[in-house]
Design an enzyme around this catalytic site. Structure first.
Site, PDB file in Angstrom:
ATOM      1  N   ASP A  34       0.784  -1.306  -0.128  1.00  0.00           N
ATOM      2  CA  ASP A  34       0.021   0.022  -0.065  1.00  0.00           C
ATOM      3  C   ASP A  34       1.040   1.416   0.151  1.00  0.00           C
ATOM      4  O   ASP A  34       0.386   2.225   0.265  1.00  0.00           O
ATOM      5  CB  ASP A  34      -0.810  -0.100   1.304  1.00  0.00           C
ATOM      6  CG  ASP A  34      -0.095   0.041   2.635  1.00  0.00           C
ATOM      7  OD1 ASP A  34       1.150  -0.051   2.558  1.00  0.00           O
ATOM      8  OD2 ASP A  34      -0.785  -0.260   3.596  1.00  0.00           O
ATOM      9  N   GLY A  35       2.235   1.182  -0.135  1.00  0.00           N
ATOM     10  CA  GLY A  35       2.914   2.452  -0.207  1.00  0.00           C
ATOM     11  C   GLY A  35       3.685   2.902   1.281  1.00  0.00           C
ATOM     12  O   GLY A  35       4.735   3.511   1.113  1.00  0.00           O
ATOM     13  N   GLN A  94       9.732  26.876   2.084  1.00  0.00           N
ATOM     14  CA  GLN A  94       8.875  27.501   2.672  1.00  0.00           C
ATOM     15  C   GLN A  94       9.093  27.903   3.967  1.00  0.00           C
ATOM     16  O   GLN A  94       8.729  27.150   5.237  1.00  0.00           O
ATOM     17  CB  GLN A  94       7.526  26.472   2.605  1.00  0.00           C
ATOM     18  CG  GLN A  94       6.297  27.445   2.753  1.00  0.00           C
ATOM     19  CD  GLN A  94       5.800  28.194   1.866  1.00  0.00           C
ATOM     20  OE1 GLN A  94       5.743  27.844   0.827  1.00  0.00           O
ATOM     21  NE2 GLN A  94       5.175  29.081   2.468  1.00  0.00           N
ATOM     22  N   ASP A 166      20.234  35.574  -7.005  1.00  0.00           N
ATOM     23  CA  ASP A 166      19.194  36.350  -6.373  1.00  0.00           C
ATOM     24  C   ASP A 166      19.913  36.970  -5.142  1.00  0.00           C
ATOM     25  O   ASP A 166      20.938  36.540  -4.795  1.00  0.00           O
ATOM     26  CB  ASP A 166      17.964  35.738  -6.161  1.00  0.00           C
ATOM     27  CG  ASP A 166      18.290  34.428  -5.239  1.00  0.00           C
ATOM     28  OD1 ASP A 166      19.000  34.373  -4.625  1.00  0.00           O
ATOM     29  OD2 ASP A 166      17.366  33.432  -5.481  1.00  0.00           O
ATOM     30  N   LYS A 189      15.942  39.003  -8.119  1.00  0.00           N
ATOM     31  CA  LYS A 189      14.859  38.331  -9.010  1.00  0.00           C
ATOM     32  C   LYS A 189      13.590  38.313  -8.174  1.00  0.00           C
ATOM     33  O   LYS A 189      13.384  38.629  -6.817  1.00  0.00           O
ATOM     34  CB  LYS A 189      15.600  36.662  -8.750  1.00  0.00           C
ATOM     35  CG  LYS A 189      14.487  35.609  -9.097  1.00  0.00           C
ATOM     36  CD  LYS A 189      15.306  34.138  -8.836  1.00  0.00           C
ATOM     37  CE  LYS A 189      14.705  33.769  -7.501  1.00  0.00           C
ATOM     38  NZ  LYS A 189      15.056  32.328  -7.127  1.00  0.00           N
ATOM     39  N   ASP A 216      24.226  28.979  -6.526  1.00  0.00           N
ATOM     40  CA  ASP A 216      23.125  29.057  -5.708  1.00  0.00           C
ATOM     41  C   ASP A 216      23.037  27.822  -4.731  1.00  0.00           C
ATOM     42  O   ASP A 216      23.710  26.969  -4.923  1.00  0.00           O
ATOM     43  CB  ASP A 216      21.733  28.871  -6.724  1.00  0.00           C
ATOM     44  CG  ASP A 216      20.560  29.704  -6.071  1.00  0.00           C
ATOM     45  OD1 ASP A 216      20.506  30.002  -5.073  1.00  0.00           O
ATOM     46  OD2 ASP A 216      19.645  29.752  -6.795  1.00  0.00           O
ATOM     47  N   SER A 220      15.927  23.848  -8.967  1.00  0.00           N
ATOM     48  CA  SER A 220      14.833  22.965  -9.065  1.00  0.00           C
ATOM     49  C   SER A 220      14.537  22.838 -10.389  1.00  0.00           C
ATOM     50  O   SER A 220      14.885  22.067 -11.374  1.00  0.00           O
ATOM     51  CB  SER A 220      13.684  23.562  -8.349  1.00  0.00           C
ATOM     52  OG  SER A 220      12.532  22.619  -8.351  1.00  0.00           O
ATOM     53  N   GLY A 223      14.843  27.634 -13.898  1.00  0.00           N
ATOM     54  CA  GLY A 223      14.508  28.759 -14.137  1.00  0.00           C
ATOM     55  C   GLY A 223      15.443  30.005 -13.636  1.00  0.00           C
ATOM     56  O   GLY A 223      15.893  31.018 -14.398  1.00  0.00           O
ATOM     57  N   THR A 224      15.874  29.802 -12.370  1.00  0.00           N
ATOM     58  CA  THR A 224      16.555  31.150 -11.785  1.00  0.00           C
ATOM     59  C   THR A 224      17.993  30.985 -12.435  1.00  0.00           C
ATOM     60  O   THR A 224      18.398  32.097 -12.736  1.00  0.00           O
ATOM     61  CB  THR A 224      16.989  30.536 -10.120  1.00  0.00           C
ATOM     62  OG1 THR A 224      15.520  30.583  -9.594  1.00  0.00           O
ATOM     63  CG2 THR A 224      17.733  31.723  -9.559  1.00  0.00           C
TER      64      THR A 224
HETATM   65  C1  R5P Z   1      15.315  30.015  -3.994  1.00  0.00           C
HETATM   66  O1  R5P Z   1      15.567  31.317  -3.328  1.00  0.00           O
HETATM   67  C2  R5P Z   1      16.505  29.092  -4.303  1.00  0.00           C
HETATM   68  O2  R5P Z   1      17.778  29.804  -3.775  1.00  0.00           O
HETATM   69  C3  R5P Z   1      16.594  28.985  -5.665  1.00  0.00           C
HETATM   70  O3  R5P Z   1      17.132  30.016  -6.305  1.00  0.00           O
HETATM   71  C4  R5P Z   1      15.445  28.263  -6.311  1.00  0.00           C
HETATM   72  O4  R5P Z   1      14.819  27.623  -5.644  1.00  0.00           O
HETATM   73  C5  R5P Z   1      15.748  27.626  -7.708  1.00  0.00           C
HETATM   74  O5  R5P Z   1      14.543  27.066  -8.248  1.00  0.00           O
HETATM   75  P1  R5P Z   1      14.240  27.060  -9.705  1.00  0.00           P
HETATM   76  O6  R5P Z   1      15.407  26.229 -10.494  1.00  0.00           O
HETATM   77  O7  R5P Z   1      12.955  26.241  -9.894  1.00  0.00           O
HETATM   78  O8  R5P Z   1      14.581  28.389 -10.378  1.00  0.00           O
END
Ligand code: R5P
Length: 288
Positions: A34-35, A94, A166, A189, A216, A220, A223-224
């Site tokens: 069931d996971g 978060q 950023d 950013k 950084d 994820s 995009g950044t």
């Molecule tokens: C945000 O403040 C983190 O330091 C990364 O810059 C951010 O989470 C990267 O996310 P993504 O690769 O989706 O832009």
């Protein structure tokens, strides 16, 4: 001393045990039909100091439950002290209420680790170090910037400039620049909290004839970094390197960054990926 290797961190645990001269024990684990997760400690931990090593890359929730089961089991079976080593702490971004009513995810996760019985918590490049103040136990954040800087130093960069994509990455860029010997540029950013869209502001800078390093804490969607690389290329940068601690590389992140002009990405092994070439165990061993 026993290093308990969680399902998500077999290599880091092995390297760590070797560095600190501890016994390595690999937990037994499986998933029920069931996971649900199953964990068994195949060693006697009664009276021992136990270091639980488990990173929490996707699937985060599953990794977290495995981590909590390991901590609780070690404590319940008589461990004298349990240190939770979590190389990548999921949910750390978060760390405040960006919109009314949001859950403070990092607080919940840290409280769970403490409630499971951890006496000490160690992580690598947590999104914001201040988050550790939610803990009532000792919390240590280790940075991998030195290790990443050392690795980049072997690339023979010409006129390096280190870019923080950023404001949160400013100290990281400054630290890397102090190792590589170059200037820093900090970009501004903005992320739309509902759509997730990222906008990076243009800067006045001349990067002609310079190799650029964008640094950084994590990648994820890419995009950044893609935004920062686009700006670097527009400003004349030669080669563009990217260094990060946690390479989550979701979906087409790599392709997005390459399309923006990135030549090479390097990351640590807190999250496994094809670019995770820098081991963090030596940095963790120093604080154990
Ligand atoms: C945000 O403040 C983190 O330091 C990364 O810059 C951010 O989470 C990267 O996310 P993504 O690769 O989706 O832009």
């Amino acid at each position: 001393m026993i290093v308990l290797a969680g399902p998500a961190s077999p290599k880091t645990a092995e390297h760590l045990a070797e560095l600190i001269g501890a016994q390595l024990v690999k937990v037994e684990y499986k998933r029920f039909p069931d996971g649900e997760s199953y964990i068994r400690l195949p060693a006697n931990v009664d009276g021992e100091e136990v270091i639980v090593v488990q990173t929490t890359y996707p699937e985060q929730d599953k990794r977290l439950v495995e981590l909590l089961l390991m901590i609780e089991a070690a404590k319940d079976l008589g461990a004298r002290k349990v240190t939770a080593v979590v190389p990548y702490l999921a949910y750390a971004r978060q760390d405040r209420r960006f919109r009314d009513g949001e859950a403070l995810s990092v607080k919940t996760v840290l409280k769970l680790i403490e409630a499971a019985g951890a006496d000490k918590f160690v992580t690598v490049d947590i999104h914001k170090e201040e988050s550790l103040s939610w803990l009532n136990i000792e919390g240590v954040n280790v940075t991998a910037v030195d290790l990443l800087g050392k690795h980049l130093g072997e690339k023979r960069l010409s006129n390096p400039v280190v870019i923080a994509p950023d404001a949160g990455a400013k100290w990281r860029a400054e630290k890397a620049a102090s190792i590589l010997g170059g200037e820093t540029v900090v970009l501004e950013k903005h992320r739309d909290r509902i759509t997730g869209e990222i906008v990076t502001k243009e800067v006045e800078v001349d990067l002609r004839g310079k190799d650029v390093v964008i640094i950084d804490d994590l990648i994820s969607t890419g995009g950044t970094i893609a935004n920062a690389a686009n700006i670097a290329k527009e400003k004349g940068a030669e080669r563009v390197y990217v260094a990060c601690t946690h390479a989550l590389l979701i979906g087409a992140a790599m392709e997005k960054m390459v399309k923006a002009g990135v030549d090479e990405v390097i990351a640590t092994d807190t999250v496994p990926s094809p670019v995770s070439v820098v081991g963090v165990a030596p940095a963790i061993a120093k604080v154990l």
